[in-house]
Scaffold this motif. Structure first.
Motif, PDB file in Angstrom:
ATOM      1  N   GLU A  28       0.783  -1.090   0.149  1.00 59.53           N
ATOM      2  CA  GLU A  28       0.129   0.128  -0.091  1.00 59.53           C
ATOM      3  C   GLU A  28       0.699   1.154  -0.056  1.00 59.53           C
ATOM      4  OE1 GLU A  28      -3.474   2.149   2.421  1.00 59.53           O
ATOM      5  OE2 GLU A  28      -2.918   0.038   3.150  1.00 59.53           O
ATOM      6  N   SER A  29       1.881   1.336   0.802  1.00 55.57           N
ATOM      7  CA  SER A  29       2.704   2.553   1.173  1.00 55.57           C
ATOM      8  C   SER A  29       3.458   2.829  -0.186  1.00 55.57           C
ATOM      9  CB  SER A  29       3.420   2.721   2.400  1.00 55.57           C
ATOM     10  OG  SER A  29       4.410   1.519   2.462  1.00 55.57           O
ATOM     11  N   GLU A  30       4.262   1.587  -0.775  1.00 49.99           N
ATOM     12  CA  GLU A  30       5.197   1.482  -1.854  1.00 49.99           C
ATOM     13  C   GLU A  30       4.555   1.582  -3.357  1.00 49.99           C
ATOM     14  OE1 GLU A  30       8.241   2.194  -1.219  1.00 49.99           O
ATOM     15  OE2 GLU A  30       8.861   1.713   0.893  1.00 49.99           O
ATOM     16  N   VAL A  31       3.665   1.423  -3.256  1.00 48.25           N
ATOM     17  CA  VAL A  31       2.941   0.842  -4.541  1.00 48.25           C
ATOM     18  C   VAL A  31       1.823   1.758  -4.787  1.00 48.25           C
ATOM     19  CG1 VAL A  31       1.862  -0.632  -6.330  1.00 48.25           C
ATOM     20  CG2 VAL A  31       4.081  -1.473  -5.018  1.00 48.25           C
ATOM     21  N   LEU A  32       0.590   1.609  -4.051  1.00 49.15           N
ATOM     22  CA  LEU A  32      -0.545   2.311  -4.183  1.00 49.15           C
ATOM     23  C   LEU A  32      -0.452   3.686  -4.004  1.00 49.15           C
ATOM     24  CD1 LEU A  32      -3.324  -0.274  -2.569  1.00 49.15           C
ATOM     25  CD2 LEU A  32      -2.574   0.036  -4.994  1.00 49.15           C
ATOM     26  N   GLN A  33       0.183   4.220  -2.802  1.00 49.94           N
ATOM     27  CA  GLN A  33       0.392   5.459  -2.542  1.00 49.94           C
ATOM     28  C   GLN A  33       1.226   6.224  -3.553  1.00 49.94           C
ATOM     29  OE1 GLN A  33       1.393   6.303   1.607  1.00 49.94           O
ATOM     30  NE2 GLN A  33      -0.308   4.963   2.119  1.00 49.94           N
ATOM     31  N   ARG A  34       2.197   5.526  -4.001  1.00 51.06           N
ATOM     32  CA  ARG A  34       3.188   6.230  -4.806  1.00 51.06           C
ATOM     33  C   ARG A  34       2.614   6.249  -6.319  1.00 51.06           C
ATOM     34  NH1 ARG A  34       9.289   4.097  -3.593  1.00 51.06           N
ATOM     35  NH2 ARG A  34       9.776   6.093  -4.648  1.00 51.06           N
ATOM     36  N   SER A  35       1.656   5.698  -6.564  1.00 47.62           N
ATOM     37  CA  SER A  35       1.135   5.350  -8.049  1.00 47.62           C
ATOM     38  C   SER A  35       0.402   6.871  -8.234  1.00 47.62           C
ATOM     39  CB  SER A  35       0.341   3.946  -8.155  1.00 47.62           C
ATOM     40  OG  SER A  35      -0.964   4.318  -7.500  1.00 47.62           O
ATOM     41  N   SER A  36       0.256   7.583  -7.163  1.00 45.14           N
ATOM     42  CA  SER A  36      -0.552   8.703  -7.640  1.00 45.14           C
ATOM     43  C   SER A  36       0.346   9.726  -8.158  1.00 45.14           C
ATOM     44  CB  SER A  36      -1.261   9.344  -6.214  1.00 45.14           C
ATOM     45  OG  SER A  36      -0.330   9.814  -5.236  1.00 45.14           O
ATOM     46  N   GLU A  37       1.671   9.362  -8.014  1.00 44.96           N
ATOM     47  CA  GLU A  37       2.836  10.475  -8.315  1.00 44.96           C
ATOM     48  C   GLU A  37       3.531  10.027  -9.563  1.00 44.96           C
ATOM     49  OE1 GLU A  37       3.436  13.343  -7.192  1.00 44.96           O
ATOM     50  OE2 GLU A  37       2.176  13.349  -5.178  1.00 44.96           O
ATOM     51  N   VAL A  38       3.697   8.699  -9.668  1.00 43.87           N
ATOM     52  CA  VAL A  38       4.527   8.013 -10.657  1.00 43.87           C
ATOM     53  C   VAL A  38       3.998   6.589 -11.055  1.00 43.87           C
ATOM     54  CG1 VAL A  38       6.233   7.257  -9.073  1.00 43.87           C
ATOM     55  CG2 VAL A  38       7.093   7.621 -11.388  1.00 43.87           C
ATOM     56  N   PRO A  39       3.990   6.371 -12.447  1.00 40.22           N
ATOM     57  CA  PRO A  39       3.542   4.803 -12.762  1.00 40.22           C
ATOM     58  C   PRO A  39       4.540   3.890 -12.154  1.00 40.22           C
ATOM     59  CG  PRO A  39       3.764   6.327 -14.824  1.00 40.22           C
ATOM     60  CD  PRO A  39       4.331   7.085 -13.611  1.00 40.22           C
ATOM     61  N   VAL A  40       4.229   2.831 -11.483  1.00 41.09           N
ATOM     62  CA  VAL A  40       4.722   1.722 -10.736  1.00 41.09           C
ATOM     63  C   VAL A  40       4.739   0.436 -11.663  1.00 41.09           C
ATOM     64  CG1 VAL A  40       5.256   0.568  -8.619  1.00 41.09           C
ATOM     65  CG2 VAL A  40       4.295   2.963  -8.434  1.00 41.09           C
ATOM     66  N   VAL A  41       6.036  -0.058 -11.906  1.00 42.58           N
ATOM     67  CA  VAL A  41       5.753  -1.340 -12.505  1.00 42.58           C
ATOM     68  C   VAL A  41       6.098  -2.485 -11.674  1.00 42.58           C
ATOM     69  CG1 VAL A  41       7.023  -2.696 -14.569  1.00 42.58           C
ATOM     70  CG2 VAL A  41       6.526  -0.136 -14.895  1.00 42.58           C
ATOM     71  N   ILE A  42       5.256  -3.543 -11.595  1.00 42.73           N
ATOM     72  CA  ILE A  42       5.474  -4.745 -10.667  1.00 42.73           C
ATOM     73  C   ILE A  42       6.038  -5.570 -11.677  1.00 42.73           C
ATOM     74  CG2 ILE A  42       4.473  -5.992  -9.049  1.00 42.73           C
ATOM     75  CD1 ILE A  42       2.476  -3.743  -8.516  1.00 42.73           C
ATOM     76  N   SER A  43       7.140  -6.290 -11.284  1.00 41.98           N
ATOM     77  CA  SER A  43       7.636  -7.265 -11.586  1.00 41.98           C
ATOM     78  C   SER A  43       7.757  -8.565 -10.567  1.00 41.98           C
ATOM     79  CB  SER A  43       9.076  -7.289 -12.341  1.00 41.98           C
ATOM     80  OG  SER A  43       9.599  -8.429 -12.669  1.00 41.98           O
ATOM     81  N   PHE A  44       6.886  -9.565 -11.033  1.00 45.04           N
ATOM     82  CA  PHE A  44       6.454 -10.827 -10.083  1.00 45.04           C
ATOM     83  C   PHE A  44       7.771 -11.863 -10.619  1.00 45.04           C
ATOM     84  CE2 PHE A  44       2.471  -9.107  -9.673  1.00 45.04           C
ATOM     85  CZ  PHE A  44       2.025  -9.241  -8.238  1.00 45.04           C
ATOM     86  N   TRP A  45       8.637 -12.332  -9.632  1.00 47.29           N
ATOM     87  CA  TRP A  45       9.657 -13.116 -10.134  1.00 47.29           C
ATOM     88  C   TRP A  45      10.080 -14.206  -8.991  1.00 47.29           C
ATOM     89  CZ3 TRP A  45      14.373 -13.555  -7.497  1.00 47.29           C
ATOM     90  CH2 TRP A  45      14.423 -12.982  -6.265  1.00 47.29           C
ATOM     91  N   ALA A  46      10.811 -15.263  -9.435  1.00 45.75           N
ATOM     92  CA  ALA A  46      11.111 -16.290  -8.430  1.00 45.75           C
ATOM     93  C   ALA A  46      12.407 -16.700  -8.621  1.00 45.75           C
ATOM     94  CB  ALA A  46      10.134 -17.590  -8.810  1.00 45.75           C
ATOM     95  N   GLU A  47      13.110 -17.168  -7.591  1.00 45.30           N
ATOM     96  CA  GLU A  47      14.499 -17.696  -7.865  1.00 45.30           C
ATOM     97  C   GLU A  47      14.825 -18.542  -8.673  1.00 45.30           C
ATOM     98  OE1 GLU A  47      18.537 -17.069  -6.970  1.00 45.30           O
ATOM     99  OE2 GLU A  47      17.068 -15.867  -5.975  1.00 45.30           O
ATOM    100  N   GLN A  48      13.708 -19.584  -8.512  1.00 41.24           N
ATOM    101  CA  GLN A  48      14.054 -20.609  -9.514  1.00 41.24           C
ATOM    102  C   GLN A  48      13.654 -20.599 -10.856  1.00 41.24           C
ATOM    103  OE1 GLN A  48      12.045 -20.393  -6.736  1.00 41.24           O
ATOM    104  NE2 GLN A  48      12.187 -22.145  -5.167  1.00 41.24           N
ATOM    105  N   ALA A  49      13.238 -19.411 -11.323  1.00 41.53           N
ATOM    106  CA  ALA A  49      12.726 -19.162 -12.563  1.00 41.53           C
ATOM    107  C   ALA A  49      14.002 -17.928 -13.331  1.00 41.53           C
ATOM    108  CB  ALA A  49      11.404 -18.445 -12.526  1.00 41.53           C
TER     109      ALA A  49
END
Length: 324
Positions: free
Chosen positions: A58-79
């Motif tokens: 909420e604080s790092e993505v949702l709130q900051r998304s009102s100021e700047v586009p936030v790109v979320i990358s889902f990743w895994a150590e095994q991938a």
């Protein structure tokens, strides 16, 4: 897998048009509240790459998304592919120098977050703008394809939500990662932007004509097809009396025009399955020109929702069964 084209509308249902306006207003309100409270906007001192968790989302993505586009990358150590994609995105976030932020999310440590985004596997990349999530692409992609998607994301943020990001100051990123010079918009891009502006302003006739102009030059432009389908749907329902339309459909189940009008209202009201089911039934019960009219309207409504939506996939199967 190639990255999916990002819709300028950002969400699935036609209600996105209203939601986009509300999200823009919320983004502006959030920015004003931050300024009133003396909270600093994202700056060169803010990290461009963060590791996000379910607790900090909420604080790092949702709130900051009102100021700047936030790109979320889902990743895994095994991938391994997902780790390579993260490296590419980390390099690109430096090149764009503050025009978007990168949030990395380990899927095994954040399974609930992963499920909420509806990702099918890793790597999977989403964006959040003014609190609204939208899919960008899944799987590996070439640098130029990723840049194209990022450019679209930034354009959506600026045009739809008034979010422009905060470019970092000189020296905040390596010299080699300076912001690339903006590419001049092509005539087709300018025409598409004009069509979006007309749609946002409620000039439905102007939007319809503008989207048709784009499609005359680029018949395969998916974004223009979506915009045209939305504008034409809004044009059809803008003067409709919902109570009269629904009564006519109930009283005259064999009248195709009445069913088409009711299906339009169903879709605008967010009752997507009802709209599709009504038209599939109409196709099943009719023949000749009436059947063609119902089938074509159903295909138009598919364009409004988007080919990847599971409701469209299900309805396409049902349509095929009644046709063949």
């Amino acid at each position: 897998m190639q990255p999916r084209n990002m819709s300028m509308s950002g969400v699935v249902d036609l209600a996105a048009l209203k939601a986009a306006g509300e999200a823009k207003a919320k983004a502006e309100q959030a920015r004003a509240q931050r300024q009133d409270a003396g909270a600093p906007a994202p700056s060169a001192a803010s990290p461009l790459v963060i590791d996000v968790t379910e607790e900090t989302f909420e604080s790092e993505v949702l709130q900051r998304s009102s100021e700047v586009p936030v790109v979320i990358s889902f990743w895994a150590e095994q991938a391994e592919q997902s780790k390579q994609l993260n490296e590419t995105l980390e390099r690109l976030v430096g090149e764009y120098a503050g025009r978007f932020l990168l949030a990395r999310a380990d899927v095994y440590a954040n399974q609930l977050l992963f499920q909420q985004f509806g990702a099918q596997g890793v790597p999977a990349v989403f964006a959040v703008l003014a609190g609204q999530a939208m899919p960008l692409f899944q799987g590996a992609a070439a640098d130029d394809q990723i840049r194209e998607v990022l450019d679209q994301l930034i354009q959506v943020g600026e045009q739809r939500f008034g979010i422009v990001g905060t470019p970092v100051e000189a020296g905040a990123v390596p010299a080699a990662a300076a912001t690339p010079a903006p590419r001049p918009a092509t005539p087709q891009e300018l025409a598409l932007s004009a069509a979006h502006d007309a749609l946002d302003a409620g000039d439905l006739g102007g939007a319809v004509q503008a989207y048709r102009n784009v499609l005359a030059d680029e018949p395969a432009n998916a974004e223009a097809k979506l915009g045209l389908a939305q504008a034409e749907l809004l044009q059809r329902v803008q003067d409709a009396d919902p109570q009269a339309v629904r009564k006519a459909a109930a009283d005259n189940p064999a009248e195709v025009a009445a069913q088409l009008a009711a299906a339009d209202l169903d879709l605008v009201g967010g009752h997507v399955e009802d709209a599709f089911g009504r038209l599939v039934d109409t196709v099943r019960r009719t023949a000749g020109d009436d059947r063609d009219a119902a089938r074509l309207r159903l295909l138009e409504l598919f364009d409004v929702i988007g080919a990847d939506d599971p409701r469209v996939v299900t309805a396409r199967v049902a349509l095929a069964r009644v046709l063949f």
